[in-house]
Motif scaffolding. Sequence first.
Motif, PDB file in Angstrom:
ATOM      1  N   GLY A  92      -8.783 -14.623  52.933  1.00  0.00           N
ATOM      2  CA  GLY A  92      -8.593 -16.033  53.309  1.00  0.00           C
ATOM      3  C   GLY A  92      -9.307 -16.983  52.365  1.00  0.00           C
ATOM      4  O   GLY A  92      -8.676 -17.873  51.775  1.00  0.00           O
ATOM      5  N   PRO A  93     -10.614 -16.816  52.194  1.00  0.00           N
ATOM      6  CA  PRO A  93     -11.333 -17.681  51.266  1.00  0.00           C
ATOM      7  C   PRO A  93     -10.834 -17.554  49.823  1.00  0.00           C
ATOM      8  O   PRO A  93     -10.776 -18.553  49.099  1.00  0.00           O
ATOM      9  N   ASP A  94     -10.464 -16.352  49.417  1.00  0.00           N
ATOM     10  CA  ASP A  94      -9.959 -16.176  48.050  1.00  0.00           C
ATOM     11  C   ASP A  94      -8.645 -16.926  47.851  1.00  0.00           C
ATOM     12  O   ASP A  94      -8.444 -17.582  46.828  1.00  0.00           O
ATOM     13  N   LEU A  95      -7.757 -16.828  48.828  1.00  0.00           N
ATOM     14  CA  LEU A  95      -6.480 -17.540  48.739  1.00  0.00           C
ATOM     15  C   LEU A  95      -6.708 -19.052  48.762  1.00  0.00           C
ATOM     16  O   LEU A  95      -6.109 -19.789  47.972  1.00  0.00           O
ATOM     17  N   THR A  96      -7.596 -19.504  49.618  1.00  0.00           N
ATOM     18  CA  THR A  96      -7.908 -20.938  49.689  1.00  0.00           C
ATOM     19  C   THR A  96      -8.486 -21.433  48.367  1.00  0.00           C
ATOM     20  O   THR A  96      -8.100 -22.493  47.871  1.00  0.00           O
ATOM     21  N   ALA A  97      -9.394 -20.653  47.780  1.00  0.00           N
ATOM     22  CA  ALA A  97      -9.986 -21.045  46.497  1.00  0.00           C
ATOM     23  C   ALA A  97      -8.914 -21.138  45.419  1.00  0.00           C
ATOM     24  O   ALA A  97      -8.916 -22.073  44.603  1.00  0.00           O
ATOM     25  N   LYS A  98      -7.987 -20.183  45.416  1.00  0.00           N
ATOM     26  CA  LYS A  98      -6.907 -20.205  44.421  1.00  0.00           C
ATOM     27  C   LYS A  98      -6.015 -21.420  44.630  1.00  0.00           C
ATOM     28  O   LYS A  98      -5.631 -22.103  43.661  1.00  0.00           O
ATOM     29  N   LEU A  99      -5.672 -21.701  45.875  1.00  0.00           N
ATOM     30  CA  LEU A  99      -4.847 -22.876  46.164  1.00  0.00           C
ATOM     31  C   LEU A  99      -5.560 -24.160  45.752  1.00  0.00           C
ATOM     32  O   LEU A  99      -4.928 -25.077  45.209  1.00  0.00           O
ATOM     33  N   ASP A 100      -6.862 -24.221  45.998  1.00  0.00           N
ATOM     34  CA  ASP A 100      -7.640 -25.398  45.579  1.00  0.00           C
ATOM     35  C   ASP A 100      -7.613 -25.551  44.062  1.00  0.00           C
ATOM     36  O   ASP A 100      -7.459 -26.670  43.550  1.00  0.00           O
ATOM     37  N   THR A 101      -7.754 -24.453  43.338  1.00  0.00           N
ATOM     38  CA  THR A 101      -7.704 -24.489  41.871  1.00  0.00           C
ATOM     39  C   THR A 101      -6.347 -24.998  41.389  1.00  0.00           C
ATOM     40  O   THR A 101      -6.268 -25.850  40.502  1.00  0.00           O
ATOM     41  N   VAL A 102      -5.295 -24.465  41.976  1.00  0.00           N
ATOM     42  CA  VAL A 102      -3.941 -24.884  41.588  1.00  0.00           C
ATOM     43  C   VAL A 102      -3.723 -26.357  41.931  1.00  0.00           C
ATOM     44  O   VAL A 102      -3.149 -27.109  41.131  1.00  0.00           O
TER      45      VAL A 102
ATOM     46  N   ARG B 180      -6.015 -28.721  42.124  1.00  0.00           N
ATOM     47  CA  ARG B 180      -6.769 -29.541  41.159  1.00  0.00           C
ATOM     48  C   ARG B 180      -6.040 -29.631  39.837  1.00  0.00           C
ATOM     49  O   ARG B 180      -5.943 -30.692  39.219  1.00  0.00           O
ATOM     50  N   ARG B 181      -5.485 -28.508  39.379  1.00  0.00           N
ATOM     51  CA  ARG B 181      -4.736 -28.480  38.118  1.00  0.00           C
ATOM     52  C   ARG B 181      -3.498 -29.382  38.232  1.00  0.00           C
ATOM     53  O   ARG B 181      -3.190 -30.131  37.329  1.00  0.00           O
ATOM     54  N   LEU B 182      -2.835 -29.312  39.369  1.00  0.00           N
ATOM     55  CA  LEU B 182      -1.657 -30.139  39.605  1.00  0.00           C
ATOM     56  C   LEU B 182      -2.036 -31.620  39.613  1.00  0.00           C
ATOM     57  O   LEU B 182      -1.360 -32.452  38.998  1.00  0.00           O
ATOM     58  N   ASN B 183      -3.134 -31.949  40.272  1.00  0.00           N
ATOM     59  CA  ASN B 183      -3.608 -33.335  40.311  1.00  0.00           C
ATOM     60  C   ASN B 183      -3.971 -33.833  38.919  1.00  0.00           C
ATOM     61  O   ASN B 183      -3.744 -35.005  38.595  1.00  0.00           O
ATOM     62  N   ALA B 184      -4.520 -32.963  38.100  1.00  0.00           N
ATOM     63  CA  ALA B 184      -4.929 -33.343  36.750  1.00  0.00           C
ATOM     64  C   ALA B 184      -3.733 -33.632  35.855  1.00  0.00           C
ATOM     65  O   ALA B 184      -3.838 -34.400  34.915  1.00  0.00           O
ATOM     66  N   THR B 185      -2.603 -33.024  36.166  1.00  0.00           N
ATOM     67  CA  THR B 185      -1.406 -33.257  35.351  1.00  0.00           C
ATOM     68  C   THR B 185      -0.574 -34.428  35.867  1.00  0.00           C
ATOM     69  O   THR B 185       0.428 -34.775  35.273  1.00  0.00           O
ATOM     70  N   HIS B 186      -0.987 -35.014  36.989  1.00  0.00           N
ATOM     71  CA  HIS B 186      -0.327 -36.189  37.567  1.00  0.00           C
ATOM     72  C   HIS B 186       1.122 -35.913  37.921  1.00  0.00           C
ATOM     73  O   HIS B 186       1.988 -36.773  37.767  1.00  0.00           O
ATOM     74  N   LEU B 187       1.422 -34.708  38.381  1.00  0.00           N
ATOM     75  CA  LEU B 187       2.783 -34.398  38.821  1.00  0.00           C
ATOM     76  C   LEU B 187       2.996 -34.792  40.253  1.00  0.00           C
ATOM     77  O   LEU B 187       2.222 -34.725  41.082  1.00  0.00           O
TER      78      LEU B 187
END
Length: 106
Positions: free
Chosen positions: A87-97, A99-106
């Motif tokens: 659960g925490p691992d999946l949540t951390a991965k989703l958070d990373t993705v 953040r990356r998505l937010n950084a690309t302004h998509l």
Amino acid sequence: MSAILLPVAARIAAALDTANGVSEHEIAMRLMKVTEEAGEASAAYIGMTGQNPRKNITHTTADVADELCDVIIAATVALHAFTDTPGPDLTAKLDTVARRLNATHL
């Protein structure tokens, strides 16, 4: 994501542990199950688009969606074999993705 995904995947993983053990072979089988399910999703898409002229259209978008759900479930079950904290691992991965998505302004 459904709130029941991780608990149900944990139950499936526990049932597999009981039935099949947790040998390296069994863990490999769980990982390969993800690939098998992905292949079924691809086959459903081929059937949906009628790419096989001998068969024509054999599947619907609902069939593809159903197979993709099987991929998600199989991957989540396999995840339990590689971490004690899926659960925490999946949540951390989703958070990373995210953040990356937010950084690309998509």
